[in-house]
Design a protein around this motif. Structure first.
Motif, PDB file in Angstrom:
ATOM      1  N   ILE A   9       0.845  -1.201   0.000  1.00 53.50           N
ATOM      2  CA  ILE A   9       0.000   0.000   0.000  1.00 53.50           C
ATOM      3  C   ILE A   9       0.878   1.248   0.000  1.00 53.50           C
ATOM      4  N   ALA A  10       1.897   1.272   0.843  1.00 55.01           N
ATOM      5  CA  ALA A  10       2.796   2.428   0.927  1.00 55.01           C
ATOM      6  C   ALA A  10       3.443   2.704  -0.425  1.00 55.01           C
ATOM      7  N   ARG A  11       3.957   1.653  -1.063  1.00 55.66           N
ATOM      8  CA  ARG A  11       4.619   1.810  -2.366  1.00 55.66           C
ATOM      9  C   ARG A  11       3.637   2.299  -3.424  1.00 55.66           C
ATOM     10  N   ARG A  12       2.429   1.743  -3.415  1.00 58.18           N
ATOM     11  CA  ARG A  12       1.429   2.135  -4.413  1.00 58.18           C
ATOM     12  C   ARG A  12       0.966   3.581  -4.206  1.00 58.18           C
ATOM     13  N   LEU A  13       0.817   4.000  -2.954  1.00 58.13           N
ATOM     14  CA  LEU A  13       0.407   5.383  -2.689  1.00 58.13           C
ATOM     15  C   LEU A  13       1.446   6.368  -3.233  1.00 58.13           C
ATOM     16  N   LYS A  14       2.700   6.073  -2.974  1.00 60.14           N
ATOM     17  CA  LYS A  14       3.769   6.959  -3.452  1.00 60.14           C
ATOM     18  C   LYS A  14       3.820   6.956  -4.979  1.00 60.14           C
ATOM     19  N   GLN A  24       3.781  15.816  -1.873  1.00 59.51           N
ATOM     20  CA  GLN A  24       3.147  15.290  -0.663  1.00 59.51           C
ATOM     21  C   GLN A  24       2.242  16.349  -0.046  1.00 59.51           C
ATOM     22  N   GLU A  25       2.641  17.580  -0.130  1.00 56.68           N
ATOM     23  CA  GLU A  25       1.835  18.689   0.410  1.00 56.68           C
ATOM     24  C   GLU A  25       0.490  18.788  -0.319  1.00 56.68           C
ATOM     25  N   GLN A  26       0.524  18.672  -1.633  1.00 55.34           N
ATOM     26  CA  GLN A  26      -0.712  18.731  -2.423  1.00 55.34           C
ATOM     27  C   GLN A  26      -1.615  17.547  -2.101  1.00 55.34           C
ATOM     28  N   ALA A  27      -1.028  16.362  -1.981  1.00 53.24           N
ATOM     29  CA  ALA A  27      -1.815  15.177  -1.644  1.00 53.24           C
ATOM     30  C   ALA A  27      -2.435  15.329  -0.259  1.00 53.24           C
ATOM     31  N   GLU A  42       3.209   6.702   3.120  1.00 60.91           N
ATOM     32  CA  GLU A  42       4.082   6.282   2.030  1.00 60.91           C
ATOM     33  C   GLU A  42       5.294   5.499   2.520  1.00 60.91           C
ATOM     34  N   GLN A  43       5.604   5.608   3.792  1.00 58.74           N
ATOM     35  CA  GLN A  43       6.714   4.846   4.372  1.00 58.74           C
ATOM     36  C   GLN A  43       6.214   3.565   5.040  1.00 58.74           C
ATOM     37  N   ALA A  54     -10.417   5.209   0.364  1.00 63.11           N
ATOM     38  CA  ALA A  54     -11.425   5.564  -0.644  1.00 63.11           C
ATOM     39  C   ALA A  54     -11.138   6.952  -1.221  1.00 63.11           C
ATOM     40  N   ARG A  55     -10.791   7.912  -0.369  1.00 59.06           N
ATOM     41  CA  ARG A  55     -10.491   9.265  -0.848  1.00 59.06           C
ATOM     42  C   ARG A  55      -9.214   9.273  -1.688  1.00 59.06           C
ATOM     43  N   LEU A  56      -8.201   8.540  -1.241  1.00 61.17           N
ATOM     44  CA  LEU A  56      -6.953   8.460  -2.013  1.00 61.17           C
ATOM     45  C   LEU A  56      -7.191   7.824  -3.367  1.00 61.17           C
ATOM     46  N   SER A  57      -8.064   6.853  -3.413  1.00 65.52           N
ATOM     47  CA  SER A  57      -8.415   6.211  -4.677  1.00 65.52           C
ATOM     48  C   SER A  57      -8.977   7.241  -5.651  1.00 65.52           C
ATOM     49  N   SER A  58      -9.834   8.101  -5.150  1.00 69.56           N
ATOM     50  CA  SER A  58     -10.426   9.147  -5.984  1.00 69.56           C
ATOM     51  C   SER A  58      -9.390  10.195  -6.384  1.00 69.56           C
ATOM     52  N   ILE A  59      -8.592  10.636  -5.429  1.00 71.07           N
ATOM     53  CA  ILE A  59      -7.577  11.657  -5.695  1.00 71.07           C
ATOM     54  C   ILE A  59      -6.566  11.158  -6.716  1.00 71.07           C
TER      55      ILE A  59
END
Length: 114
Positions: A9-14, A24-27, A42-43, A54-59
C-alpha cells in the motif's frame, strides 16, 4: 494488516502520487491531513483507514483494489498526464488536481448527440 500488505500500500500510494506529479503537500491538502501523515503512509509507518483509502483512490484516480496490491499496475494510464503536468509549477499542479476532482464529482459528461 500484515507488514507485507502495508509495504505494498505504501509503495502504491507513493507511485500513484508521483505519476500524477503531485507533491506530498498537495496530496495532504486534497486528503485533508497533515503532510507528515502522507509521509508516514508512504513509508508504511501509518495505517490507512478505509475512508482515507477511498479518498486516495479518488484523488489518485486508481482503484482501491490497485492501491491494496490486488490489481496489476496500469501500463499506460497516467503516463500522458504525468508528461503533461511534469513541467508545471506546484500552483498549476494544484489547479489540475482541483479540476480533476471537480470532473470526478461532476459525473459523466452529457452526450452531445442527444
Amino acid at each position: 494488516m500484515h507488514d507485507g500488505d502495508q509495504k505494498i500500500i505504501a509503495r502504491r500510494l507513493k507511485e500513484a502520487r508521483e505519476v500524477l506529479g503531485l507533491t506530498q503537500e498537495q496530496a495532504a491538502a486534497a486528503l485533508g491531513v497533515q503532510r507528515t501523515s502522507v509521509i508516514s503512509m508512504e513509508q508504511g509507518k501509518r495505517n490507512v483507514s478505509a475512508s482515507e483509502l477511498a479518498r486516495l483512490s479518488s484523488i489518485y484516480r486508481r482503484s482501491v483494489e490497485w492501491l491494496l496490491g490486488r490489481e496489476e499496475s496500469p501500463t499506460v494510464e497516467g503516463s500522458a498526464l504525468l508528461r503533461a503536468t511534469k513541467g508545471l509549477s506546484d500552483a498549476d499542479k494544484e489547479q489540475v488536481l482541483r479540476f480533476a476532482q471537480f470532473l470526478a464529482n461532476a459525473g459523466p459528461a452529457p452526450d452531445p448527440r442527444t
